[in-house]
Design a protein around this motif. Structure first.
Motif, PDB file in Angstrom:
ATOM      1  N   ASP A 213      71.672  48.318  34.021  1.00 51.93           N
ATOM      2  CA  ASP A 213      72.688  47.664  34.968  1.00 51.93           C
ATOM      3  C   ASP A 213      72.373  48.053  36.547  1.00 51.93           C
ATOM      4  OD1 ASP A 213      75.016  46.873  36.136  1.00 51.93           O
ATOM      5  OD2 ASP A 213      76.234  48.266  35.085  1.00 51.93           O
ATOM      6  N   LEU A 214      72.006  46.966  37.341  1.00 52.43           N
ATOM      7  CA  LEU A 214      71.711  47.070  38.569  1.00 52.43           C
ATOM      8  C   LEU A 214      72.489  46.393  39.497  1.00 52.43           C
ATOM      9  CD1 LEU A 214      67.710  46.944  38.723  1.00 52.43           C
ATOM     10  CD2 LEU A 214      69.330  48.879  38.554  1.00 52.43           C
ATOM     11  N   ARG A 215      73.623  46.071  38.854  1.00 49.50           N
ATOM     12  CA  ARG A 215      74.818  45.009  39.681  1.00 49.50           C
ATOM     13  C   ARG A 215      75.076  45.551  40.865  1.00 49.50           C
ATOM     14  NH1 ARG A 215      78.951  44.128  34.789  1.00 49.50           N
ATOM     15  NH2 ARG A 215      78.155  46.250  34.653  1.00 49.50           N
ATOM     16  N   HIS A 216      75.128  47.118  41.141  1.00 51.59           N
ATOM     17  CA  HIS A 216      75.655  47.708  42.299  1.00 51.59           C
ATOM     18  C   HIS A 216      74.475  47.962  43.356  1.00 51.59           C
ATOM     19  CE1 HIS A 216      73.344  50.875  39.881  1.00 51.59           C
ATOM     20  NE2 HIS A 216      73.306  51.605  41.115  1.00 51.59           N
ATOM     21  N   VAL A 217      73.163  47.591  42.794  1.00 53.30           N
ATOM     22  CA  VAL A 217      72.058  47.623  43.819  1.00 53.30           C
ATOM     23  C   VAL A 217      71.837  46.287  44.382  1.00 53.30           C
ATOM     24  CG1 VAL A 217      69.594  48.425  43.995  1.00 53.30           C
ATOM     25  CG2 VAL A 217      71.218  49.533  42.256  1.00 53.30           C
TER      26      VAL A 217
END
Length: 314
Positions: A213-217
């Protein structure tokens, strides 16, 4: 409602609905199904990509390449849009290369003659200079799509003359100094890395690896995220006025730069310890315009590089 106005609203409606029946649209616009069929035929002739399906669950669909409704631009806005796309011509590769060229042609060809004359004159008066690179980056589109949809890619990447396979999950792509770069999570190194896109020789989706989960990056915060993942040291560098100007030409570590009223400045903040060799070479390139005060490990790297350089001229 006039026919022209109805066709315009119909174009916006079908773009919004994506899937619909003739009967639904006829009821919504208050016309007969025969009239609606004629309107849909006219939209298709205008270039709206409609697709029909027969059967009890059939109807019409708009294909993926949707046509946007007409947008009214002022002359100044149209010229600005033209040059925004025109400025990208220096890049040997673009993620939307054919689409950019098509959009540019449409803007130019559909403008009045006097506006085209004005643009022709401005072409030789304004430019956005970017170094023209011979290296091509043919996989920009799939790198961008993988970043948007959180997909893992299997790539062949060249580093120091050797090519090896890597599994990466991109977080975006960006251009700097005429070259394209892709920050990504590397499953081999279990860490974030930045890959030069022209050194990627192949790229395909990897369905066997579970994405993280890299949605915050994203590109806006990658700097802080990358540093959190690595052991860091505190940087402090004094910059002359020329040093500030030279440093402003680079995009990385912009948050570390502080400028005084007299134009001089300093760099202060954490940097990854694993990147000290890179920063040593960079600050040596600034010559007398930069004075590294901290960390001592970086100063040591620079002294060793200076010694190696001096030994070549003894």
């Amino acid at each position: 409602m006039s026919k022209s106005k109805r066709l315009l609203e119909l174009m916006m409606t079908v773009n919004r609905k994506r899937k619909f029946t003739v009967k639904e649209l006829a009821l919504e616009f208050g016309v007969s199904t025969r009239t609606m069929l004629r309107d849909l035929q006219e939209l298709s002739e205008l270039g709206v990509p409609l697709y029909s399906e027969v059967g009890p669950h059939g109807g019409y669909q708009v294909l993926r390449e949707r046509i946007l409704p007409p947008i009214a631009f002022s002359e100044e806005e149209a010229v600005a849009m033209f040059f925004a796309v025109y400025a990208l011509r220096h890049y040997s590769s673009l993620p939307f290369e054919s689409e950019s060229a098509s959009a540019l042609d449409k803007f130019y060809l559909h403008m009045s003659g006097d506006v085209r004359d004005r643009i022709d004159q401005m072409k030789n008066r304004v430019d956005f200079v970017t170094p023209t690179r011979q290296q091509e980056s043919p996989f920009l589109s799939i790198l961008l799509e993988a970043a948007i949809h959180q997909k893992v890619l299997l790539i062949e990447h060249e580093s120091r003359g050797d090519t090896a396979g890597r599994k990466i999950q991109p977080i975006g792509i960006y251009a700097n100094n005429g070259l394209w770069f892709c920050p990504a999570y590397c499953f081999l190194r279990k860490d974030f890395r930045v890959f030069r896109c022209d050194r990627i020789h192949s790229a395909e989706y990897d369905a066997d690896t579970e994405p993280i989960d890299l949605r915050h990056v994203h590109l806006g915060n990658k700097e802080s995220v990358f540093q959190k993942e690595k052991e860091s040291v505190q940087l402090y560098v004094e910059l002359s006025r020329s040093g500030v100007q030279m440093y402003e030409a680079v995009l990385w570590l912009s948050s570390h730069l502080h400028i005084r009223e007299d134009g001089t400045g300093w760099l202060e903040g954490p940097i990854p310890q694993s990147d000290l060799a890179f920063y040593a070479r960079f600050f040596i390139g600034l010559g007398n315009e930069a004075t590294v005060k901290h960390p001592p490990e970086l100063v040591g790297y620079m002294k060793r590089l200076f010694a190696e350089i001096m030994s070549k001229y003894e």
